[in-house]
Design an enzyme around this catalytic site. Structure first.
Site, PDB file in Angstrom:
ATOM      1  N   ASP A  53     -41.603  31.809 -35.255  1.00 53.62           N
ATOM      2  CA  ASP A  53     -41.886  30.993 -34.054  1.00 53.62           C
ATOM      3  C   ASP A  53     -43.028  31.538 -33.181  1.00 53.62           C
ATOM      4  O   ASP A  53     -43.492  30.839 -32.277  1.00 53.62           O
ATOM      5  CB  ASP A  53     -40.608  30.823 -33.219  1.00 53.62           C
ATOM      6  N   GLY A  94     -30.122  39.860 -32.748  1.00 53.08           N
ATOM      7  CA  GLY A  94     -30.043  38.436 -33.047  1.00 53.08           C
ATOM      8  C   GLY A  94     -30.259  38.064 -34.493  1.00 53.08           C
ATOM      9  O   GLY A  94     -30.916  37.076 -34.800  1.00 53.08           O
ATOM     10  N   THR A  95     -29.677  38.867 -35.396  1.00 56.59           N
ATOM     11  CA  THR A  95     -29.747  38.474 -36.805  1.00 56.59           C
ATOM     12  C   THR A  95     -28.362  38.546 -37.449  1.00 56.59           C
ATOM     13  O   THR A  95     -27.577  39.445 -37.144  1.00 56.59           O
ATOM     14  CB  THR A  95     -30.750  39.326 -37.610  1.00 56.59           C
ATOM     15  N   ALA A 111     -29.049  38.584 -26.191  1.00 54.16           N
ATOM     16  CA  ALA A 111     -30.209  39.480 -26.099  1.00 54.16           C
ATOM     17  C   ALA A 111     -30.897  39.370 -24.745  1.00 54.16           C
ATOM     18  O   ALA A 111     -31.279  40.382 -24.151  1.00 54.16           O
ATOM     19  CB  ALA A 111     -31.195  39.152 -27.220  1.00 54.16           C
ATOM     20  N   GLU A 118     -21.953  38.058 -31.677  1.00 52.13           N
ATOM     21  CA  GLU A 118     -20.954  38.027 -32.758  1.00 52.13           C
ATOM     22  C   GLU A 118     -21.109  39.244 -33.654  1.00 52.13           C
ATOM     23  O   GLU A 118     -22.187  39.836 -33.729  1.00 52.13           O
ATOM     24  CB  GLU A 118     -21.131  36.757 -33.612  1.00 52.13           C
ATOM     25  N   HIS A 139     -41.583  36.999 -42.509  1.00 57.43           N
ATOM     26  CA  HIS A 139     -41.434  35.674 -43.139  1.00 57.43           C
ATOM     27  C   HIS A 139     -42.549  34.710 -42.744  1.00 57.43           C
ATOM     28  O   HIS A 139     -42.397  33.483 -42.844  1.00 57.43           O
ATOM     29  CB  HIS A 139     -40.045  35.103 -42.814  1.00 57.43           C
ATOM     30  N   CYS A 177     -56.468  29.229 -53.021  1.00 59.41           N
ATOM     31  CA  CYS A 177     -57.304  30.402 -52.705  1.00 59.41           C
ATOM     32  C   CYS A 177     -56.742  31.246 -51.559  1.00 59.41           C
ATOM     33  O   CYS A 177     -57.275  32.299 -51.255  1.00 59.41           O
ATOM     34  CB  CYS A 177     -58.726  29.946 -52.373  1.00 59.41           C
ATOM     35  N   CYS A 211     -57.858  22.177 -48.392  1.00 58.35           N
ATOM     36  CA  CYS A 211     -58.596  23.424 -48.136  1.00 58.35           C
ATOM     37  C   CYS A 211     -60.091  23.126 -48.064  1.00 58.35           C
ATOM     38  O   CYS A 211     -60.644  22.445 -48.936  1.00 58.35           O
ATOM     39  CB  CYS A 211     -58.318  24.432 -49.242  1.00 58.35           C
ATOM     40  N   ARG A 266     -40.347  21.174 -36.717  1.00 57.40           N
ATOM     41  CA  ARG A 266     -40.001  22.423 -36.027  1.00 57.40           C
ATOM     42  C   ARG A 266     -41.148  22.889 -35.153  1.00 57.40           C
ATOM     43  O   ARG A 266     -40.940  23.355 -34.027  1.00 57.40           O
ATOM     44  CB  ARG A 266     -39.595  23.490 -37.049  1.00 57.40           C
TER      45      ARG A 266
HETATM   46  C1  BV8 Z   1     -37.273  37.514 -51.998  1.00 59.98           C
HETATM   47  C2  BV8 Z   1     -38.876  31.371 -43.228  1.00 59.98           C
HETATM   48  C3  BV8 Z   1     -38.175  38.523 -53.959  1.00 59.98           C
HETATM   49  C4  BV8 Z   1     -38.706  29.954 -43.608  1.00 59.98           C
HETATM   50  C5  BV8 Z   1     -36.928  32.559 -44.160  1.00 59.98           C
HETATM   51  C6  BV8 Z   1     -30.354  40.274 -52.424  1.00 59.98           C
HETATM   52  C7  BV8 Z   1     -29.071  39.823 -52.281  1.00 59.98           C
HETATM   53  C8  BV8 Z   1     -28.845  38.435 -52.149  1.00 59.98           C
HETATM   54  C9  BV8 Z   1     -29.879  37.502 -52.144  1.00 59.98           C
HETATM   55  C10 BV8 Z   1     -31.133  37.959 -52.285  1.00 59.98           C
HETATM   56  C11 BV8 Z   1     -31.371  39.327 -52.440  1.00 59.98           C
HETATM   57  N1  BV8 Z   1     -32.712  39.478 -52.541  1.00 59.98           N
HETATM   58  C12 BV8 Z   1     -33.320  38.254 -52.478  1.00 59.98           C
HETATM   59  C13 BV8 Z   1     -32.361  37.320 -52.327  1.00 59.98           C
HETATM   60  C14 BV8 Z   1     -32.599  35.919 -52.189  1.00 59.98           C
HETATM   61  C15 BV8 Z   1     -32.915  35.509 -50.736  1.00 59.98           C
HETATM   62  C16 BV8 Z   1     -31.763  35.791 -49.813  1.00 59.98           C
HETATM   63  O1  BV8 Z   1     -31.722  36.785 -49.105  1.00 59.98           O
HETATM   64  N2  BV8 Z   1     -30.817  34.845 -49.806  1.00 59.98           N
HETATM   65  C17 BV8 Z   1     -29.698  34.954 -48.840  1.00 59.98           C
HETATM   66  C18 BV8 Z   1     -29.407  33.545 -48.320  1.00 59.98           C
HETATM   67  C19 BV8 Z   1     -28.511  35.570 -49.476  1.00 59.98           C
HETATM   68  N3  BV8 Z   1     -34.104  36.213 -50.252  1.00 59.98           N
HETATM   69  C20 BV8 Z   1     -35.307  35.661 -50.564  1.00 59.98           C
HETATM   70  O2  BV8 Z   1     -35.467  34.664 -51.232  1.00 59.98           O
HETATM   71  C21 BV8 Z   1     -36.508  36.410 -50.008  1.00 59.98           C
HETATM   72  N4  BV8 Z   1     -37.495  36.614 -51.024  1.00 59.98           N
HETATM   73  O3  BV8 Z   1     -36.258  38.169 -52.073  1.00 59.98           O
HETATM   74  O4  BV8 Z   1     -38.346  37.632 -52.857  1.00 59.98           O
HETATM   75  C22 BV8 Z   1     -37.656  37.650 -54.980  1.00 59.98           C
HETATM   76  C23 BV8 Z   1     -38.486  36.628 -55.425  1.00 59.98           C
HETATM   77  C24 BV8 Z   1     -38.005  35.870 -56.486  1.00 59.98           C
HETATM   78  C25 BV8 Z   1     -36.673  36.032 -56.964  1.00 59.98           C
HETATM   79  C26 BV8 Z   1     -35.864  37.055 -56.428  1.00 59.98           C
HETATM   80  C27 BV8 Z   1     -36.360  37.872 -55.426  1.00 59.98           C
HETATM   81  C28 BV8 Z   1     -37.231  35.555 -48.930  1.00 59.98           C
HETATM   82  C29 BV8 Z   1     -36.343  35.312 -47.787  1.00 59.98           C
HETATM   83  C30 BV8 Z   1     -37.132  34.655 -46.637  1.00 59.98           C
HETATM   84  C31 BV8 Z   1     -36.858  33.166 -46.569  1.00 59.98           C
HETATM   85  N5  BV8 Z   1     -37.481  32.585 -45.370  1.00 59.98           N
HETATM   86  N6  BV8 Z   1     -37.561  32.002 -43.080  1.00 59.98           N
HETATM   87  C32 BV8 Z   1     -38.052  29.106 -42.532  1.00 59.98           C
HETATM   88  O5  BV8 Z   1     -37.858  29.600 -41.417  1.00 59.98           O
HETATM   89  O6  BV8 Z   1     -37.772  27.942 -42.818  1.00 59.98           O
HETATM   90  S1  BV8 Z   1     -35.353  33.244 -43.972  1.00 59.98           S
HETATM   91  C33 BV8 Z   1     -34.791  32.670 -42.412  1.00 59.98           C
HETATM   92  O7  BV8 Z   1     -33.381  32.713 -42.505  1.00 59.98           O
HETATM   93  C34 BV8 Z   1     -35.151  33.522 -41.228  1.00 59.98           C
HETATM   94  O8  BV8 Z   1     -36.451  34.027 -41.293  1.00 59.98           O
HETATM   95  C35 BV8 Z   1     -34.085  34.623 -41.288  1.00 59.98           C
HETATM   96  O9  BV8 Z   1     -34.467  35.631 -42.193  1.00 59.98           O
HETATM   97  C36 BV8 Z   1     -32.898  33.870 -41.878  1.00 59.98           C
HETATM   98  C37 BV8 Z   1     -31.968  33.431 -40.797  1.00 59.98           C
HETATM   99  O10 BV8 Z   1     -31.276  34.581 -40.393  1.00 59.98           O
HETATM  100  P1  BV8 Z   1     -31.276  34.985 -38.820  1.00 59.98           P
HETATM  101  O11 BV8 Z   1     -32.675  35.030 -38.315  1.00 59.98           O
HETATM  102  O12 BV8 Z   1     -30.456  36.183 -38.731  1.00 59.98           O
HETATM  103  O13 BV8 Z   1     -30.580  33.718 -38.118  1.00 59.98           O
HETATM  104  P2  BV8 Z   1     -29.056  33.227 -38.229  1.00 59.98           P
HETATM  105  O14 BV8 Z   1     -29.014  31.888 -37.632  1.00 59.98           O
HETATM  106  O15 BV8 Z   1     -28.530  33.454 -39.602  1.00 59.98           O
HETATM  107  O16 BV8 Z   1     -28.249  34.249 -37.284  1.00 59.98           O
HETATM  108  C38 BV8 Z   1     -28.541  34.267 -35.906  1.00 59.98           C
HETATM  109  C39 BV8 Z   1     -27.767  35.449 -35.335  1.00 59.98           C
HETATM  110  O17 BV8 Z   1     -28.095  35.544 -33.948  1.00 59.98           O
HETATM  111  C40 BV8 Z   1     -26.252  35.294 -35.429  1.00 59.98           C
HETATM  112  O18 BV8 Z   1     -25.675  36.518 -35.855  1.00 59.98           O
HETATM  113  C41 BV8 Z   1     -25.833  34.962 -33.990  1.00 59.98           C
HETATM  114  O19 BV8 Z   1     -24.559  35.469 -33.684  1.00 59.98           O
HETATM  115  C42 BV8 Z   1     -26.906  35.664 -33.201  1.00 59.98           C
HETATM  116  N7  BV8 Z   1     -27.186  35.084 -31.880  1.00 59.98           N
HETATM  117  C43 BV8 Z   1     -27.032  33.794 -31.468  1.00 59.98           C
HETATM  118  N8  BV8 Z   1     -27.433  33.684 -30.146  1.00 59.98           N
HETATM  119  C44 BV8 Z   1     -27.862  34.937 -29.768  1.00 59.98           C
HETATM  120  C45 BV8 Z   1     -27.712  35.822 -30.872  1.00 59.98           C
HETATM  121  N9  BV8 Z   1     -28.048  37.134 -30.822  1.00 59.98           N
HETATM  122  C46 BV8 Z   1     -28.530  37.602 -29.629  1.00 59.98           C
HETATM  123  N10 BV8 Z   1     -28.729  36.798 -28.536  1.00 59.98           N
HETATM  124  C47 BV8 Z   1     -28.383  35.485 -28.563  1.00 59.98           C
HETATM  125  N11 BV8 Z   1     -28.560  34.742 -27.461  1.00 59.98           N
HETATM  126 ZN    ZN Z   2     -58.436  26.983 -51.026  1.00 62.33          ZN
END
Ligand code: BV8
Ligand code: ZN
Length: 238
Positions: A105, A186-187, A230, A214, A120, A131, A146, A71
């Site tokens: 990014d 865009g989320t 956007a 969407e 994130h 560390c 490290c 990536r």
């Molecule tokens: C945590 C980095 C505490 C890595 C990422 C509560 C309820 C349910 C689940 C949970 C909850 N709390 C916690 C969870 C679990 C989990 C979670 O949310 N799961 C989801 C799947 C249900 N959350 C976690 O694990 C978080 N940590 O809660 O810690 C904890 C700890 C232990 C145990 C329990 C709790 C950590 C989450 C972060 C993970 N890392 N990224 C990597 O990139 O590889 S998340 C990653 O995915 C992104 O950062 C982003 O957050 C997500 C993707 O979503 P979007 O960015 O919105 O992208 P997506 O493609 O989905 O949508 C794009 C949108 O853009 C669309 O709507 C589309 O229509 C639109 N679009 C398209 N083109 C355009 C546009 N808009 C405008 N203009 C355009 N041109």
């Molecule tokens: Zn270290």
């Protein structure tokens, strides 16, 4: 694209604005999104939230590095789009602009945005698994281990099941509860706790605007939904 008179007046007079962005804001720069647009990100047959999980770091760190190296190399050539530049210009326009992103990014910073709250993490940094020392990978290779303690390095991003950077969400939540105008750009609003920020802003009386081609689970909560890309919608704000 119709922007209501109410929103145009608000945009002209408010001081405290919060912007939350997701992968969609980088789509027009060529960054693949995770869900929106019907394609699910998978790597070597693994769903996105498996390869990008804390558990995978324990089980197979080299595989995690392959995914993020791929990536990062892909991102190397990509540049910010008009949406990133418009938001960067808002930091001069509003007394208090808070930019919170789920994106790793670094395109907001490339567009000139300062003080970006990266919920994130960032794909251009590596972090020691022991560390916590971090290493930049901007035009430089990461060390094999490290240099402080010799332990393994991992991507400095928040993986599924991992806590966000200490204080980052709390800081963003506090600013969300004080903002007058909140843009959600865009989320898909599926990943928590990030998706909770617009809810906090709304509950505190902010005018919440979604920019997305969407509908999302957040659309019903918004005061105004601007259906479009956007890079085409945000530059309409003068
Ligand atoms: C945590 C980095 C505490 C890595 C990422 C509560 C309820 C349910 C689940 C949970 C909850 N709390 C916690 C969870 C679990 C989990 C979670 O949310 N799961 C989801 C799947 C249900 N959350 C976690 O694990 C978080 N940590 O809660 O810690 C904890 C700890 C232990 C145990 C329990 C709790 C950590 C989450 C972060 C993970 N890392 N990224 C990597 O990139 O590889 S998340 C990653 O995915 C992104 O950062 C982003 O957050 C997500 C993707 O979503 P979007 O960015 O919105 O992208 P997506 O493609 O989905 O949508 C794009 C949108 O853009 C669309 O709507 C589309 O229509 C639109 N679009 C398209 N083109 C355009 C546009 N808009 C405008 N203009 C355009 N041109
Ligand atoms: Zn270290």
């Amino acid at each position: 694209m119709h922007i209501s008179a109410e929103l145009q007046q608000l945009f002209a007079r408010v001081k405290r604005v919060l912007v939350l962005t997701g992968a969609g804001i980088s789509a027009e720069s060529g960054v693949p999104t995770f869900r929106g647009g019907g394609n699910t990100a998978v790597w070597k047959g693994m769903p996105f939230d498996v390869i990008s999980s804390a558990e995978m770091v324990e089980r197979d760190l080299p595989a995690v590095w392959e995914w993020f190296d791929y990536r990062r190399n892909f991102l190397e050539e990509l540049t910010p789009n008009p949406a990133h530049f418009e938001i960067a210009s808002w930091q001069e326009r509003f007394a208090e602009l808070t930019l919170v992103t789920q994106n790793i990014d670094g395109l907001h910073q490339k567009a000139g945005s300062r003080a970006v709250i990266e919920l994130h993490g960032n794909i251009w940094r590596a972090r020691c698994t022991a560390c916590g020392t971090t290493y930049s990978m901007v035009q430089q290779k990461r060390p094999d281990a490290c240099l402080e303690c010799g332990e393994a390095l991992r991507p400095d991003v928040v993986l599924f099941g991992e806590m966000l950077p200490p204080g980052a969400f709390e800081f963003a939540a506090a600013l969300a509860s004080q903002c007058e105008l909140c843009f959600v750009v865009g989320t898909s609003a599926l990943v928590y706790p990030a998706a909770g920020l617009p809810e906090i802003a709304k509950a505190a009386g902010a005018y919440v605007v979604e920019v997305n081609p969407e509908r999302t689970p957040l659309s019903v909560l918004c005061d105004e939904v601007l259906t479009g890309k956007a890079g085409e919608v945000l530059p309409l704000f003068q």
